[in-house]
Design a protein around this motif. Sequence first.
Motif, PDB file in Angstrom:
ATOM      1  N   HIS A  56      38.167  -3.448   4.630  1.00 50.37           N
ATOM      2  CA  HIS A  56      37.140  -4.272   5.328  1.00 50.37           C
ATOM      3  C   HIS A  56      36.394  -2.797   4.096  1.00 50.37           C
ATOM      4  CE1 HIS A  56      38.129  -6.971   8.321  1.00 50.37           C
ATOM      5  NE2 HIS A  56      39.429  -7.126   8.667  1.00 50.37           N
ATOM      6  N   THR A  57      35.104  -3.926   3.795  1.00 51.23           N
ATOM      7  CA  THR A  57      34.846  -2.312   3.148  1.00 51.23           C
ATOM      8  C   THR A  57      33.024  -2.167   4.157  1.00 51.23           C
ATOM      9  OG1 THR A  57      32.865  -3.891   1.559  1.00 51.23           O
ATOM     10  CG2 THR A  57      35.568  -3.906   1.056  1.00 51.23           C
ATOM     11  N   ASN A  58      33.027  -1.008   3.752  1.00 48.20           N
ATOM     12  CA  ASN A  58      31.832  -1.029   4.520  1.00 48.20           C
ATOM     13  C   ASN A  58      31.176   0.342   3.581  1.00 48.20           C
ATOM     14  OD1 ASN A  58      29.921   1.697   6.009  1.00 48.20           O
ATOM     15  ND2 ASN A  58      31.052   1.481   7.120  1.00 48.20           N
ATOM     16  N   PRO A  59      29.702  -0.478   3.021  1.00 47.86           N
ATOM     17  CA  PRO A  59      28.625  -0.375   2.699  1.00 47.86           C
ATOM     18  C   PRO A  59      28.271   1.226   2.133  1.00 47.86           C
ATOM     19  CG  PRO A  59      27.864  -2.715   3.336  1.00 47.86           C
ATOM     20  CD  PRO A  59      29.245  -2.043   3.826  1.00 47.86           C
ATOM     21  N   GLU A  60      28.194   1.713   3.351  1.00 48.61           N
ATOM     22  CA  GLU A  60      27.993   3.257   3.624  1.00 48.61           C
ATOM     23  C   GLU A  60      28.966   3.851   2.828  1.00 48.61           C
ATOM     24  OE1 GLU A  60      27.423   6.397   6.953  1.00 48.61           O
ATOM     25  OE2 GLU A  60      26.234   4.624   7.243  1.00 48.61           O
ATOM     26  N   LYS A  61      29.736   3.489   3.447  1.00 49.72           N
ATOM     27  CA  LYS A  61      30.859   4.865   2.605  1.00 49.72           C
ATOM     28  C   LYS A  61      31.968   4.506   0.787  1.00 49.72           C
ATOM     29  CE  LYS A  61      33.014   6.735   6.304  1.00 49.72           C
ATOM     30  NZ  LYS A  61      32.796   7.552   6.708  1.00 49.72           N
ATOM     31  N   ASN A  67      29.303   8.019  -5.200  1.00 50.78           N
ATOM     32  CA  ASN A  67      28.033   9.458  -5.196  1.00 50.78           C
ATOM     33  C   ASN A  67      29.313  10.333  -5.155  1.00 50.78           C
ATOM     34  OD1 ASN A  67      25.843   8.628  -4.637  1.00 50.78           O
ATOM     35  ND2 ASN A  67      25.920   8.528  -3.173  1.00 50.78           N
ATOM     36  N   LEU A  68      30.005  10.463  -4.939  1.00 51.26           N
ATOM     37  CA  LEU A  68      31.128  11.532  -4.980  1.00 51.26           C
ATOM     38  C   LEU A  68      31.979  11.511  -6.081  1.00 51.26           C
ATOM     39  CD1 LEU A  68      33.282  11.798  -1.849  1.00 51.26           C
ATOM     40  CD2 LEU A  68      32.040  13.534  -2.644  1.00 51.26           C
ATOM     41  N   ILE A  69      32.780  10.784  -6.961  1.00 47.96           N
ATOM     42  CA  ILE A  69      32.763  10.312  -8.147  1.00 47.96           C
ATOM     43  C   ILE A  69      32.149  10.299  -9.237  1.00 47.96           C
ATOM     44  CG2 ILE A  69      34.394   8.923  -9.645  1.00 47.96           C
ATOM     45  CD1 ILE A  69      35.191   7.016  -6.912  1.00 47.96           C
ATOM     46  N   LYS A  70      30.912  10.090  -9.402  1.00 49.68           N
ATOM     47  CA  LYS A  70      29.163  10.819  -9.998  1.00 49.68           C
ATOM     48  C   LYS A  70      29.149  12.270 -10.406  1.00 49.68           C
ATOM     49  CE  LYS A  70      26.974   6.225  -9.100  1.00 49.68           C
ATOM     50  NZ  LYS A  70      25.894   5.500  -8.987  1.00 49.68           N
ATOM     51  N   GLU A  71      28.726  12.644  -9.329  1.00 53.60           N
ATOM     52  CA  GLU A  71      28.731  13.676  -9.117  1.00 53.60           C
ATOM     53  C   GLU A  71      30.734  14.536 -10.148  1.00 53.60           C
ATOM     54  OE1 GLU A  71      28.640  15.318  -4.891  1.00 53.60           O
ATOM     55  OE2 GLU A  71      26.775  14.338  -5.457  1.00 53.60           O
ATOM     56  N   ASN A  72      31.066  14.255  -9.609  1.00 53.10           N
ATOM     57  CA  ASN A  72      33.079  14.964  -9.910  1.00 53.10           C
ATOM     58  C   ASN A  72      34.061  14.029 -10.113  1.00 53.10           C
ATOM     59  OD1 ASN A  72      34.909  16.341 -11.054  1.00 53.10           O
ATOM     60  ND2 ASN A  72      35.295  17.340  -9.088  1.00 53.10           N
ATOM     61  N   PRO A  73      33.743  13.513 -11.585  1.00 51.72           N
ATOM     62  CA  PRO A  73      35.070  11.916 -12.290  1.00 51.72           C
ATOM     63  C   PRO A  73      36.373  12.336 -12.706  1.00 51.72           C
ATOM     64  CG  PRO A  73      33.005  12.844 -13.572  1.00 51.72           C
ATOM     65  CD  PRO A  73      33.024  13.530 -13.040  1.00 51.72           C
ATOM     66  N   GLY A  76      39.769  14.167  -6.792  1.00 54.57           N
ATOM     67  CA  GLY A  76      40.527  14.001  -6.384  1.00 54.57           C
ATOM     68  C   GLY A  76      40.910  13.158  -5.337  1.00 54.57           C
ATOM     69  N   LEU A  77      42.143  12.533  -4.892  1.00 56.89           N
ATOM     70  CA  LEU A  77      41.787  11.203  -3.602  1.00 56.89           C
ATOM     71  C   LEU A  77      41.582  12.401  -2.309  1.00 56.89           C
ATOM     72  CD1 LEU A  77      44.095   8.340  -4.502  1.00 56.89           C
ATOM     73  CD2 LEU A  77      41.886   8.452  -4.518  1.00 56.89           C
ATOM     74  N   LEU A  78      42.829  12.973  -2.059  1.00 56.55           N
ATOM     75  CA  LEU A  78      42.460  14.150  -0.998  1.00 56.55           C
ATOM     76  C   LEU A  78      41.537  14.738  -0.968  1.00 56.55           C
ATOM     77  CD1 LEU A  78      46.274  15.855  -1.599  1.00 56.55           C
ATOM     78  CD2 LEU A  78      45.530  13.738   0.436  1.00 56.55           C
ATOM     79  N   ASP A  79      40.638  15.029  -2.250  1.00 53.75           N
ATOM     80  CA  ASP A  79      39.145  15.920  -2.308  1.00 53.75           C
ATOM     81  C   ASP A  79      38.625  14.292  -1.565  1.00 53.75           C
ATOM     82  OD1 ASP A  79      40.048  18.173  -2.839  1.00 53.75           O
ATOM     83  OD2 ASP A  79      39.475  17.750  -4.507  1.00 53.75           O
ATOM     84  N   ILE A  80      38.004  12.928  -1.820  1.00 55.61           N
ATOM     85  CA  ILE A  80      37.690  11.977  -1.513  1.00 55.61           C
ATOM     86  C   ILE A  80      38.251  11.626  -0.218  1.00 55.61           C
ATOM     87  CG2 ILE A  80      37.505   9.592  -1.467  1.00 55.61           C
ATOM     88  CD1 ILE A  80      37.400  10.265  -4.619  1.00 55.61           C
ATOM     89  N   GLU A  81      39.030  11.775   0.274  1.00 59.06           N
ATOM     90  CA  GLU A  81      39.955  11.577   1.605  1.00 59.06           C
ATOM     91  C   GLU A  81      38.716  12.152   2.603  1.00 59.06           C
ATOM     92  OE1 GLU A  81      43.939  11.213   4.450  1.00 59.06           O
ATOM     93  OE2 GLU A  81      44.197  11.228   2.303  1.00 59.06           O
ATOM     94  N   GLU A  82      39.015  13.262   2.802  1.00 54.44           N
ATOM     95  CA  GLU A  82      38.285  15.073   3.338  1.00 54.44           C
ATOM     96  C   GLU A  82      36.871  14.925   3.788  1.00 54.44           C
ATOM     97  OE1 GLU A  82      39.233  18.803   1.883  1.00 54.44           O
ATOM     98  OE2 GLU A  82      41.043  18.046   1.914  1.00 54.44           O
TER      99      GLU A  82
END
Length: 82
Positions: A56-61, A67-73, A76-82
Amino acid sequence: MTDIESRTAQQTLDLLKLAFGNENVNKPTTFRWFSRFKNGMISVKDEKRVGRPILHTNPEKVSQISNLIKENPRIGLLDIEE
């Protein structure tokens, strides 16, 4: 047995190709569905099964991760998970 009941998977595939064209008919899928219907399955709905849950997608998440990916393309997945 009726004519339909005595057909083989290959005959069914040939009829589907005749009706819908070669590009629109997938042999493995046709054979799998043929087998299911031959064995008494009458519904085309997916059966419940164990395994990976429906996502299920959560628009906020989604927005936060975007935004995280735009800031730093190169994030890593572990960083996103944190």
